[in-house]
Motif scaffolding. Sequence first.
Motif, PDB file in Angstrom:
ATOM      1  N   TRP A   1      17.127   6.638  -5.752  1.00  0.00           N
ATOM      2  CA  TRP A   1      16.805   5.882  -4.537  1.00  0.00           C
ATOM      3  C   TRP A   1      16.012   4.619  -4.865  1.00  0.00           C
ATOM      4  O   TRP A   1      15.261   4.560  -5.821  1.00  0.00           O
ATOM      5  CB  TRP A   1      16.083   6.761  -3.520  1.00  0.00           C
ATOM      6  N   THR A   2      16.225   3.613  -4.050  1.00  0.00           N
ATOM      7  CA  THR A   2      15.644   2.285  -4.272  1.00  0.00           C
ATOM      8  C   THR A   2      14.222   2.235  -3.743  1.00  0.00           C
ATOM      9  O   THR A   2      13.977   2.498  -2.564  1.00  0.00           O
ATOM     10  CB  THR A   2      16.485   1.206  -3.572  1.00  0.00           C
TER      11      THR A   2
ATOM     12  N   ALA B   1       0.819  -1.209   0.000  1.00  0.00           N
ATOM     13  CA  ALA B   1       0.000   0.000   0.000  1.00  0.00           C
ATOM     14  C   ALA B   1       0.854   1.260   0.000  1.00  0.00           C
ATOM     15  O   ALA B   1       0.394   2.332  -0.387  1.00  0.00           O
ATOM     16  CB  ALA B   1      -0.929   0.005   1.217  1.00  0.00           C
ATOM     17  N   LEU B   2       2.111   1.129   0.454  1.00  0.00           N
ATOM     18  CA  LEU B   2       2.997   2.280   0.561  1.00  0.00           C
ATOM     19  C   LEU B   2       4.386   1.921   0.054  1.00  0.00           C
ATOM     20  O   LEU B   2       4.780   0.758   0.032  1.00  0.00           O
ATOM     21  CB  LEU B   2       3.087   2.750   2.020  1.00  0.00           C
ATOM     22  N   MET B   3       5.120   2.960  -0.336  1.00  0.00           N
ATOM     23  CA  MET B   3       6.482   2.802  -0.819  1.00  0.00           C
ATOM     24  C   MET B   3       7.435   3.406   0.207  1.00  0.00           C
ATOM     25  O   MET B   3       7.015   4.209   1.047  1.00  0.00           O
ATOM     26  CB  MET B   3       6.632   3.498  -2.178  1.00  0.00           C
ATOM     27  N   GLY B   4       8.715   3.034   0.143  1.00  0.00           N
ATOM     28  CA  GLY B   4       9.674   3.573   1.083  1.00  0.00           C
ATOM     29  C   GLY B   4      11.020   3.813   0.451  1.00  0.00           C
ATOM     30  O   GLY B   4      11.252   3.507  -0.721  1.00  0.00           O
ATOM     31  N   ASN B   5      11.949   4.335   1.256  1.00  0.00           N
ATOM     32  CA  ASN B   5      13.229   4.805   0.747  1.00  0.00           C
ATOM     33  C   ASN B   5      14.271   4.718   1.855  1.00  0.00           C
ATOM     34  O   ASN B   5      14.032   5.164   2.974  1.00  0.00           O
ATOM     35  CB  ASN B   5      13.054   6.248   0.268  1.00  0.00           C
ATOM     36  N   ARG B   6      15.426   4.114   1.519  1.00  0.00           N
ATOM     37  CA  ARG B   6      16.591   4.121   2.418  1.00  0.00           C
ATOM     38  C   ARG B   6      17.832   4.577   1.666  1.00  0.00           C
ATOM     39  O   ARG B   6      18.947   4.253   2.042  1.00  0.00           O
ATOM     40  CB  ARG B   6      16.842   2.726   2.995  1.00  0.00           C
ATOM     41  N   GLY B   7      17.637   5.298   0.556  1.00  0.00           N
ATOM     42  CA  GLY B   7      18.757   5.699  -0.284  1.00  0.00           C
ATOM     43  C   GLY B   7      18.960   4.719  -1.428  1.00  0.00           C
ATOM     44  O   GLY B   7      18.102   3.892  -1.730  1.00  0.00           O
ATOM     45  N   ILE B   8      20.105   4.799  -2.060  1.00  0.00           N
ATOM     46  CA  ILE B   8      20.417   3.949  -3.217  1.00  0.00           C
ATOM     47  C   ILE B   8      21.069   2.668  -2.724  1.00  0.00           C
ATOM     48  O   ILE B   8      22.208   2.679  -2.242  1.00  0.00           O
ATOM     49  CB  ILE B   8      21.350   4.663  -4.199  1.00  0.00           C
ATOM     50  N   ILE B   9      20.362   1.559  -2.839  1.00  0.00           N
ATOM     51  CA  ILE B   9      20.890   0.278  -2.362  1.00  0.00           C
ATOM     52  C   ILE B   9      20.695  -0.823  -3.408  1.00  0.00           C
ATOM     53  O   ILE B   9      20.622  -1.998  -3.070  1.00  0.00           O
ATOM     54  CB  ILE B   9      20.255  -0.132  -1.016  1.00  0.00           C
TER      55      ILE B   9
END
Length: 206
Positions: free
Chosen positions: A67-68, A21-29
Motif C-alpha cells: 500500500w502507498t 503527523a499522520l500517515m494514510g492508505n488508499r491501497g496500492i496507487i
Amino acid sequence: MTLQNRVTPFGDIVAAPYRGALMGNRGIIHDPATRTLLKRRWAIRAWIICVCEFKDVRREVMARRSWTELFFLDEATALAAGHRPCFYCQRQRAKAFQAAWADGNKTSIQPAPAMDAALRRERLDAKGGKQRHPIEGQIKNLPDGTMIASGDEAYTVKEGVTYLWSWQGYTPSDPPSRDVMLLTPPSTVLALRAGYDPLIRLGIIP
C-alpha cells in the motif's frame, strides 16, 4: 526527491516538502520502481488514517509493491479528505470514532466497511472529485476539527475560532464569507459533534 504523497484537505495528493503527523492508505496507487503515483488516486474503498510508526517499525516510503504511504498534516486534514482511523495501528482511536459515529449518526455500531461505504458517498462527487457539502448553522458552532472551504482555501474550526490551513500548520483567521462549503464529510462531522476528538496541529511548524 520530494515524493507525491502529501494529502490536502481537498483529498488531492501532491508533492510538498513538509512532514506530516499522520500517515494514510488508499491501497496500492504507486509504481515502486519509480516511486511515482499511478493515474488512479485510490484502489480500495477503505481510506484510513495510520500512525507514522507502529511497533517500532517505520516503512520505507513507496519502495515496494504494497500500500502507498500517504501523509497528512494532522487528523483534521485526513478526516476532511474522507479518511477514518485504522483499526489495526490505531485501534483505540478507531473504536472511539466508531462509537461517536454511531452516536452522532443515530445508528447502531457500524462495521468498518459500512462506514467506508458512507464515506465513499460523501467524499466524492459524480466525477470523482472532492464533494463539498452545505453548512448547517453558523461556522463558529461547528464541532472542533471540522474543515470548511472557500475557493481554494481550507479552514478548520476549534472552540469557535477559525484557522486557515497550510502545509506548515494553521493560523487564526476571520471566517470566510463567500462560497463557504463543508469539506469534512457530514457523517464525520456528526461523529465530531458526538465527541470524537481529532488531532489538530495548531500553530506554524518550523
